[in-house]
Design an enzyme around this catalytic site. Structure first.
Site, PDB file in Angstrom:
ATOM      1  N   HIS A  48      -2.047  -5.415   1.384  1.00  0.00           N
ATOM      2  CA  HIS A  48      -3.341  -6.064   1.174  1.00  0.00           C
ATOM      3  C   HIS A  48      -3.101  -7.546   0.944  1.00  0.00           C
ATOM      4  CE1 HIS A  48      -7.323  -6.929  -0.523  1.00  0.00           C
ATOM      5  NE2 HIS A  48      -6.683  -7.617  -1.459  1.00  0.00           N
ATOM      6  N   GLU A  60      -9.252  -9.836  -8.024  1.00  0.00           N
ATOM      7  CA  GLU A  60      -8.288  -8.762  -7.750  1.00  0.00           C
ATOM      8  C   GLU A  60      -7.075  -8.859  -8.674  1.00  0.00           C
ATOM      9  OE1 GLU A  60      -9.720  -8.487  -3.080  1.00  0.00           O
ATOM     10  OE2 GLU A  60      -7.717  -9.273  -3.525  1.00  0.00           O
ATOM     11  N   TYR A 105     -12.225  -1.417  -3.820  1.00  0.00           N
ATOM     12  CA  TYR A 105     -12.757  -1.604  -2.467  1.00  0.00           C
ATOM     13  C   TYR A 105     -14.283  -1.450  -2.409  1.00  0.00           C
ATOM     14  CZ  TYR A 105      -8.144  -1.918  -0.303  1.00  0.00           C
ATOM     15  OH  TYR A 105      -6.887  -2.328   0.084  1.00  0.00           O
ATOM     16  N   ASN A 142      -1.930   0.098   6.644  1.00  0.00           N
ATOM     17  CA  ASN A 142      -1.412  -1.153   7.207  1.00  0.00           C
ATOM     18  C   ASN A 142      -0.512  -1.942   6.248  1.00  0.00           C
ATOM     19  OD1 ASN A 142      -3.436  -2.007   5.573  1.00  0.00           O
ATOM     20  ND2 ASN A 142      -4.643  -3.020   7.146  1.00  0.00           N
ATOM     21  N   LYS A 146       0.830  -1.208   0.000  1.00  0.00           N
ATOM     22  CA  LYS A 146       0.000   0.000   0.000  1.00  0.00           C
ATOM     23  C   LYS A 146       0.871   1.267   0.000  1.00  0.00           C
ATOM     24  CE  LYS A 146      -3.900  -2.286   2.267  1.00  0.00           C
ATOM     25  NZ  LYS A 146      -4.949  -2.160   3.320  1.00  0.00           N
TER      26      LYS A 146
END
Ligand code: UDP
Ligand code: MG
Length: 139
Positions: free
Chosen positions: A117, A128, A51, A114, A11
């Site tokens: 993913h 994805e 998302y 975080n 990310k």
């Protein structure tokens, strides 16, 4: 549908904090083979689409703006039991609760930023991966 593949992103926080190399090293050291790899940046439209499953959640707008705030690294990974083993490797969504030695425990600072993913099912790994990679970008 393959049961031995997962999809990941490093990310924007993981990239901005200089952790691309360390995270890819942890992933390959854990036995995952890289099938596809791309350094790219999501528009807010694309992040919103990725998302969409979370569109009713209170953190959705912040998540979309965060995920489009800087470059990311997208990858398709292969290993036996890929989905479950990769979720174990990255640790809990909240890095404060992530087990010692996991990628989120080592490289993430907050529940929203975080670091990585990881797909939560074979079906979503397929969706994805297809979101980022064409067939001729996989090896
Ligand atoms: N997220 C957040 N706040 C929360 C829960 C999730 O900002 O309270 C973000 C976080 O970046 C997380 C992503 O939304 O990784 C997707 O949430 P999910 O519950 O699917 O967690 P994951 O599968 O990434 O562990
Ligand atoms: Mg998830």
């Amino acid at each position: 549908m393959s049961t031995n593949r997962t999809f990941t992103m490093i990310k924007p926080d993981g990239v901005a904090n200089g952790h691309i190399g360390a995270i890819i090293n942890d992933i390959t050291a854990a036995g995952f083979k890289i099938i596809a790899l791309k350094y790219t940046k999501l528009t807010s439209e694309k992040a919103g689409e990725f998302y969409a499953v979370h569109s009713a959640r209170p953190f959705y707008n912040d998540l979309v703006s965060f995920m489009s705030s800087g470059p990311i690294v997208a990858a398709i990974l292969e290993k036996d039991n890929a989905i479950e083993d990769f979720r174990t490797l990255i640790g809990a969504t909240n890095p404060a609760e992530a087990a010692k030695g996991t990628i989120r425990q080592k490289y993430a600072k907050s529940i929203d930023a975080n670091a990585v993913h990881g797909s939560d099912s074979d079906e979503n790994a397929q969706i994805e991966g297809d979101f980022f990679f064409t067939a001729d970008e996989r090896f």
